[in-house]
Design a protein around this motif. Structure first.
Motif, mmCIF file in Angstrom:
data_model
loop_
_atom_site.group_PDB
_atom_site.id
_atom_site.type_symbol
_atom_site.label_atom_id
_atom_site.label_comp_id
_atom_site.label_asym_id
_atom_site.label_seq_id
_atom_site.Cartn_x
_atom_site.Cartn_y
_atom_site.Cartn_z
ATOM 1 N N THR A 163 31.314 11.982 18.224
ATOM 2 C CA THR A 163 31.197 13.417 18.484
ATOM 3 C C THR A 163 30.040 14.020 17.694
ATOM 4 O OG1 THR A 163 32.395 15.520 18.418
ATOM 5 C CG2 THR A 163 32.867 13.942 16.655
ATOM 6 N N ARG A 182 29.584 21.254 22.609
ATOM 7 C CA ARG A 182 29.867 20.051 21.824
ATOM 8 C C ARG A 182 30.493 18.986 22.722
ATOM 9 N NH1 ARG A 182 27.649 20.325 16.584
ATOM 10 N NH2 ARG A 182 27.952 22.426 15.728
ATOM 11 N N LEU A 184 32.867 15.210 22.798
ATOM 12 C CA LEU A 184 33.714 14.221 22.138
ATOM 13 C C LEU A 184 33.924 13.072 23.120
ATOM 14 C CD1 LEU A 184 35.230 17.315 21.639
ATOM 15 C CD2 LEU A 184 36.166 15.927 19.779
#
Length: 601
Positions: A163, A182, A184
């Protein structure tokens, strides 16, 4: 009757399904991953809060504080799931998907779970929790921090979370402001060894394009097309592509009714479902999935010498020892939690006819240039001999009664249907001896079916000498044993309506007591069978009305459970249930064929 309080409350599975034909995952509306088994459909969960909120681990992306609201939806015509979250500090979206797309003349379907988190408004303050577990919650994994990922150790292979969120925030469950997109990426075994953001975006783009192309290649009418597409997409990812097996449901041990004890592991492949599943894929024009499933069934049949089991593992394994996991609290406190399924030991004699009907296209459908079975006579002879050997042997029936053996009408229907299929193949192979054997078994099984007829009610009972009615006998009409235009087809259907149908249009499998008492919830596949039968006998307006009622019992994403409580409309049983989605696809197809007007709805 259970006094469990959940029976008085509307209950819906608030989860979305993602998958890529290598694994499946369920994500709740609050972004938490409530179910994810790795490395196979039938492996231990890595995240299983569905069955134990403490021991099941957690993987969530929630607002740090305060109440919040969510909106969950699929990107249209895909298995890519979006969850939008609104809280006091802002709004953000989590996009969850399992990568799947063509690469190097095959499908890329890694054990990789990608989550994209993007701010939509304000400055949302969020907290990421990631705590995978092993061995159904018995193993707490250790952590190893690296420069850009966290390795979770303790399983056969490494689970890795890569991540661009500061690792400290994840390890310490520390809140932070989401002011940019973002990513992950969680993997099992082979890790992601490529740029994070650009790779995640490429995988997302190509996965979306794969699903859009897949849907475009379906051949379906406009009759409730949106619902059929969602069911087809859900059914597709229940196929374990490595072997071709199609499992009954994503989960284990979600109770058919609260407090009922009917908590079973459905992550296996039932022979009784074979014909209906293959019919569904054929009805939507998807040959590839159909062919893969043929290969799985044919490989099983190559190993069989004495009898078929009612179900097999996704690898074709025959031993599915049932165990109870006492350390897990169960879904909403409903114990026991079971893995494995003792039904593999049961005598269920309709499977021989199911296999013959299912494999018939291998030998008569001209699309199969190279049949999987090089020696069809051997398969036919074995299956016909099994039908002959079991003609006078009682069995557990398709509902797999654990302590009841009868001469079931449904079993004899598939003796009859399987023998008819064998006769067609025997004729194409110019084998008069096999054709004669098939003809004799057709006559014998038809007589057994007639032995189930109750002249007073004008209906067929569930078994010879039994007074009880059973929704499975709807198949007498759908399989062509009864002429849909005949009086007996109509009186039989009317008797089933009177005894088993609820005012809401739902159907019980049966209403008599079994090993666990009297069933408390209705079985969705039976309701869809009823819709098909209505269309068969010419009651098309009734079929449409009942179909429209049934599609109201999906969850917010159009996903179906196994069972529905007629009083509250609650979803129960394992989820999503592939068999229920098969029922929807086949019922819509049957109605559309009757209407023969693609722009009806």
């Amino acid at each position: 009757m259970s006094t469990h309080p959940d029976l008085n409350i509307k209950h819906t599975y608030d989860m979305g399904l993602i998958g890529n034909c290598a694994y499946l995952a369920l994500i709740k509306k609050d972004t938490s991953v409530s179910w994810l088994c790795w490395p196979r459909f039938d492996s231990s969960f890595v995240f299983g809060s569905l069955l134990d909120t403490e021991k099941g681990g957690e993987y969530s992306i929630k607002p740090a504080v305060g109440d919040f609201s969510t909106h969950q939806y699929y990107l249209e015509n895909t298995n890519v799931l979006c969850t939008e979250v609104e809280c006091a500090t802002g709004r953000y979206r989590v996009t969850d998907f399992a990568p799947r797309f063509p690469q190097y003349d095959r499908y890329y379907k890694p054990l990789m779970f990608i989550r994209k988190v993007e701010p939509l408004a304000g400055e949302p303050v969020i907290c990421v929790t990631c705590n995978p577990v092993g061995d159904y919650g018995k193993i707490q994994l250790s952590r190893r921090r690296s420069s850009n990922h966290i390795a979770f150790l303790g399983l056969e292979e490494e689970v890795r979370l890569t991540t661009d969120i500061p690792l400290t925030y994840v390890l310490d469950r520390q809140s932070f402001v989401l002011n940019e997109t973002r990513y992950l990426v969680m993997t099992y075994g082979a890790p992601l060894e490529a740029p994070l953001d650009s790779t995640a975006e490429r995988f997302l783009r190509e996965t979306v394009q794969y699903w859009l192309r897949w849907v475009k290649s379906t051949s379906i009418s406009n009759f409730y097309q949106t619902q059929v597409i969602r069911s087809a997409l859900a059914l597709k990812i229940h196929q374990y592509e490595d072997t071709g097996a199609i499992i009954a449901a994503t989960t284990t041990s979600l109770p058919e009714a609260p407090g009922s004890g009917r908590n079973w592991d459905y992550r296996f492949c039932w022979m009784r479902d074979t014909y209906y599943i293959l019919t569904a894929f054929n009805n939507i024009g998807h040959f590839e999935e159909l062919e893969r499933y043929f290969h799985y069934i044919a490989n099983i049949s190559a190993k069989i010498h004495d009898k078929y089991q009612p179900l097999y593992g996704i690898s074709g394994t025959s031993e599915l020892i049932e165990k109870e996991l006492d350390h897990l609290e169960g879904y909403r406190g409903n114990k026991p939690v079971r893995i494995g399924n003792d039904a593999y030991t049961h005598i269920q004699n309709d499977v021989y006819g199911q296999v013959l009907v299912a494999l018939l296209p291998l030998y008569v459908d001209k699309r199969f240039v190279n049949p999987e079975r090089a020696n069809p006579e051997k398969l036919l002879a074995e299956a016909l001999n099994m039908i002959k050997a079991t003609m006078n042997i009682p069995d557990a029936g398709l509902w797999e009664f654990r302590n009841i053996a009868q001469y079931h009408c449904y079993t004899y229907l598939f003796h009859w249907a399987g023998s008819n299929a064998a006769r067609k193949v025997a004729r194409s192979l110019r084998n008069p001896e096999m054709e004669a054997m098939a003809n004799e078994l057709i006559r014998e099984s038809a007589q057994k079916i007639e032995d189930c007829f109750d002249p007073k009610r004008g209906a067929y009972t569930n078994a010879i000498g039994s007074p009880h009615l059973d929704a499975s006998t709807i198949q007498l009409i759908m399989m062509g044993y009864l002429d849909p235009a005949s009086d007996v087809a109509n009186t039989h259907l009317e008797a089933l309506e009177k005894e088993l149908k609820t005012p809401e249009g739902l159907f019980y499998r049966y209403r008599h007591a079994d090993d666990f008492g009297t069933p408390e919830t209705t079985f969705l596949i039976c309701s869809f069978w009823y819709v098909e039968a209505l269309a068969c006998v010419g009651r098309v307006a009734d079929a449409i009305r009942e179909f429209e009622k049934l599609i109201t019992y999906t969850n917010h994403l159009g996903l179906l459970s196994e069972d529905v409580d007629a009083r509250t409309g609650s979803q129960w049983g394992n989820f999503p249930q592939a068999y229920s989605h098969v029922g929807l696809v086949n019922a819509a197809y049957r109605i559309a064929k009757k209407l023969d007007t693609p722009n009806f709805v």
